[in-house]
Design an enzyme around this catalytic site. Sequence first.
Site, PDB file in Angstrom:
ATOM      1  N   GLU A  44      -5.057   2.441   2.514  1.00 11.54           N
ATOM      2  CA  GLU A  44      -5.147   1.189   3.284  1.00 11.54           C
ATOM      3  C   GLU A  44      -5.322   1.471   4.764  1.00 11.54           C
ATOM      4  OE1 GLU A  44      -3.682  -2.180   5.753  1.00 11.54           O
ATOM      5  OE2 GLU A  44      -2.895  -0.144   5.653  1.00 11.54           O
ATOM      6  N   GLU A  45      -4.539   2.423   5.258  1.00 12.01           N
ATOM      7  CA  GLU A  45      -4.483   2.644   6.702  1.00 12.01           C
ATOM      8  C   GLU A  45      -5.818   3.066   7.293  1.00 12.01           C
ATOM      9  OE1 GLU A  45      -2.248   1.682   8.476  1.00 12.01           O
ATOM     10  OE2 GLU A  45      -0.294   1.797   7.495  1.00 12.01           O
ATOM     11  N   HIS A  77       3.293   2.881  12.725  1.00 11.33           N
ATOM     12  CA  HIS A  77       2.414   4.047  12.913  1.00 11.33           C
ATOM     13  C   HIS A  77       3.005   5.106  13.845  1.00 11.33           C
ATOM     14  CE1 HIS A  77      -1.373   1.391  11.851  1.00 11.33           C
ATOM     15  NE2 HIS A  77      -0.437   1.364  10.919  1.00 11.33           N
ATOM     16  N   ASP A  95       2.959  -6.397   3.345  1.00 10.17           N
ATOM     17  CA  ASP A  95       2.603  -5.288   4.242  1.00 10.17           C
ATOM     18  C   ASP A  95       2.896  -5.678   5.691  1.00 10.17           C
ATOM     19  OD1 ASP A  95       1.629  -2.958   5.347  1.00 10.17           O
ATOM     20  OD2 ASP A  95      -0.465  -3.581   5.260  1.00 10.17           O
ATOM     21  N   HIS A 134       0.833  -1.217   0.000  1.00  9.23           N
ATOM     22  CA  HIS A 134       0.000   0.000   0.000  1.00  9.23           C
ATOM     23  C   HIS A 134       0.857   1.253   0.000  1.00  9.23           C
ATOM     24  CE1 HIS A 134       0.125   1.060   4.353  1.00  9.23           C
ATOM     25  NE2 HIS A 134       0.090  -0.240   4.585  1.00  9.23           N
TER      26      HIS A 134
HETATM   27 ZN   LIG Z   1       0.488  -1.320   6.318  1.00  5.07          ZN
END
Ligand SMILES: [Zn+2]
Length: 477
Positions: A339-340, A438, A368, A293
């Site tokens: 995606e997130e 993140h 991923d 992604h």
């Molecule tokens: Zn990811």
Amino acid sequence: MTPALKLTLLLGAAALLACQPGGSENAKIEPSAPEQVETVQINPNVKILTDGALAGTQGYDIIESLTTEIGPRLAGTPEEARAREWGVAKMKDIGLSNVRIEPFTINGWERGVETGMIISPYPQKIYLTALGGSVATPSGGVEADVVYFPTFEDLKNAPEGGLDGKIAYISGRMEKAPDGAGYGPANQKRRSGATEAAKRGAVAVLIRSVGTDSHRFPHTGQMRYADDVKKIPIAALSAPDADQMDRMFAKDQDVRVKIELGPRAVGDRPSGNVVGEIVGSEKPDEIILIGGHLDSWDLGTGAVDDGAGIGISLGAAKVIIDSGLQPKRTIRVVMFGAEEVGLLGGFAYVEAHKGKDLANHILASESDFGAGKVYELRSGLKGGDAFIGELHSQIAALGIEKSTAQTNGGPDIGPMFDEGVPAIRLQQDGTDYFDLHHTPDDTMDKIDKDDVAQNVAAWTAMVWTASETDYDFRGMN
Ligand SMILES: [Zn+2]
């Protein structure tokens, strides 16, 4: 001798044979060692591709380019749009065909101010970040007494209405594991903490970050509100700040905090999937889909999540193109957008291709899970043991075991897997993945060249084996 080492030696022998003029298509080695080992057949073209990947920096260079030239690329922002243009240019530069953006629209969200203070008993600043999708506090912030929940279960077991006017704090540690098994359980408080706290009257929520590090970086990530509850703001504390809170509660102190969060929903925003292909020479209508992604969270430059997946999948395509070999089936590389914030690119892909060529997708997989080495092959094929065995023989020398764990192929593959697309996964060692996931600390310096090269090698072997095999993935032939 370990089995992996033995296979490595056999692979070396296979490579020598493969170079012999007039050698068979598949060099076959019968081990002479007295103990029983698997017969290893290495396809000479797989050998060319994996050698090309292991000797190169194709994947690493792509990750470097994306994280340096674009940087953070939150879904729906101008930065994600620039990343799409980057992706189109990169795919064309590598030599992919039919390069295009498949656009879709999302509900945008942007971060604002975020500050936190412990007001009492021991006044000090705390490091936090809003979760994706969170509403804001009133401007100027919210100050309230904190109610401590050691785990998310403790909050769910609390009576309704008991948190009127309070800030709920949900602690609870995530366990480290190579396959990230601790993420699912730890993630529940991130997804549903605001809803459960709002049901009980809370005005805001703090959680211990869903992560495994001990650094002062809070971990963001998407949250959801249930339809029938008040939307209250939610933020994650860095691990050391969560420890600090835990210690204050351990001293039986009443803790009061003030937080200000300024994120906002910004309405419709453009996103899109970037798509390119190596068109198959014999079965161009049969599609092997690989990808990662393109979007990232806004805090870091998204090197491990998921610049790595973009580099690994596109790097594999580059190795194949540079080798001059022509796959029989079409290799389609997809850089999924958004995606997130809810796998929106994966769902948009199904919407765009269902009733068209989705039924011709014979295999799909997404990278991923960072940039650690692949250690395990997981299947999401119905049956398919023959193919898994065939593929495993091509990648065992890279140190990859065969697993009985099932897969849906990765986050953005899940929606098409649910529509019947066979999936597979090269499971990476993610032991340290959630140290960075993140956070602002997800940056290029965390990427190891050799690990990425091992990934790219495994992906070339997987894609090539799938493109050439006689195995009939969907009963099409
Ligand atoms: Zn990811």
